[in-house]
Design an enzyme around this catalytic site. Structure first.
Site, PDB file in Angstrom:
ATOM      1  N   ALA A 230      -5.725 -15.058 -23.625  1.00  0.00           N
ATOM      2  CA  ALA A 230      -7.072 -14.306 -23.444  1.00  0.00           C
ATOM      3  C   ALA A 230      -7.739 -13.744 -24.934  1.00  0.00           C
ATOM      4  O   ALA A 230      -8.736 -14.009 -25.224  1.00  0.00           O
ATOM      5  CB  ALA A 230      -7.007 -13.214 -22.365  1.00  0.00           C
TER       6      ALA A 230
ATOM      7  N   GLY B 286       2.082 -13.809 -22.039  1.00  0.00           N
ATOM      8  CA  GLY B 286       1.277 -15.394 -22.322  1.00  0.00           C
ATOM      9  C   GLY B 286      -0.155 -15.175 -21.998  1.00  0.00           C
ATOM     10  O   GLY B 286      -0.897 -15.804 -22.561  1.00  0.00           O
ATOM     11  N   CYS B 287      -0.315 -14.485 -20.857  1.00  0.00           N
ATOM     12  CA  CYS B 287      -1.959 -14.332 -20.329  1.00  0.00           C
ATOM     13  C   CYS B 287      -2.785 -13.756 -21.375  1.00  0.00           C
ATOM     14  O   CYS B 287      -3.834 -13.798 -21.857  1.00  0.00           O
ATOM     15  CB  CYS B 287      -2.116 -13.942 -18.938  1.00  0.00           C
ATOM     16  SG  CYS B 287      -1.111 -14.935 -17.988  1.00  0.00           S
ATOM     17  N   THR B 288      -1.977 -12.435 -21.821  1.00  0.00           N
ATOM     18  CA  THR B 288      -2.730 -11.656 -22.949  1.00  0.00           C
ATOM     19  C   THR B 288      -2.910 -12.617 -24.295  1.00  0.00           C
ATOM     20  O   THR B 288      -4.133 -12.561 -24.801  1.00  0.00           O
ATOM     21  CB  THR B 288      -1.951 -10.489 -23.480  1.00  0.00           C
ATOM     22  OG1 THR B 288      -1.795  -9.851 -22.147  1.00  0.00           O
ATOM     23  CG2 THR B 288      -2.669  -9.765 -24.408  1.00  0.00           C
TER      24      THR B 288
END
Length: 150
Positions: A48, A43-45
């Site tokens: 970003a 999710g964070c990738t």
């Protein structure tokens, strides 16, 4: 709890290069300040990379993108290199800024409560006031929603 229209809490943290970055460094620009749990997670990738994919469009709207997580400076360096991220990442290993912004708190997962990072985004205007708050954030097309709000 922070509210739209109030002054954003000042902070100073180290970026991916170990250089101190403060909110006041960006007066006169819009700041997209997003809090995310962990480098190199799915999710964070996605989040970003979506901000990086729209980086020029944010720049054209006089906006700077800053991601904050509890990860180390070294972790941020690796994350940026691996995915060619174009924006600033700040290390909040003590979680102080996360707490100031209400992005650290109680979460629930499968009925269990625990403390963790609440994915949140704050749009801060050119005078340092909070213009928008997104919390909790759903990663899918979040960068585009923020861009459209500018």
């Amino acid at each position: 709890m922070l509210k739209i229209g109030e002054k954003a809490p000042e902070f100073e943290l180290l970026n991916q290069d170990g250089i101190s970055v403060a909110l006041r460094d960006f007066l006169g620009k819009k700041v997209i300040l997003y809090f995310y749990p962990k480098d190199n997670t799915p999710g964070c990738t996605t989040q970003a990379c979506d901000f990086t994919q729209n980086y020029e469009a944010f720049e054209n709207k006089n906006a700077v993108i800053i991601g904050v997580s509890p990860d180390s400076v070294k972790s941020h360096q690796n994350f940026i290199a691996k995915f060619n991220l174009k924006h600033i990442l700040l290390s909040d290993s003590q979680k102080e800024v996360c707490k100031f912004y209400g992005a650290w708190g109680l979460k629930k997962n499968y009925g269990k409560e625990y403390e963790g990072l609440i994915r949140s985004t704050f749009v801060i205007d050119e005078e340092g006031k909070i213009a928008q708050i997104y919390s909790p954030v759903s990663v899918k097309e979040h960068a585009l929603k923020v861009l459209e709000s500018l």
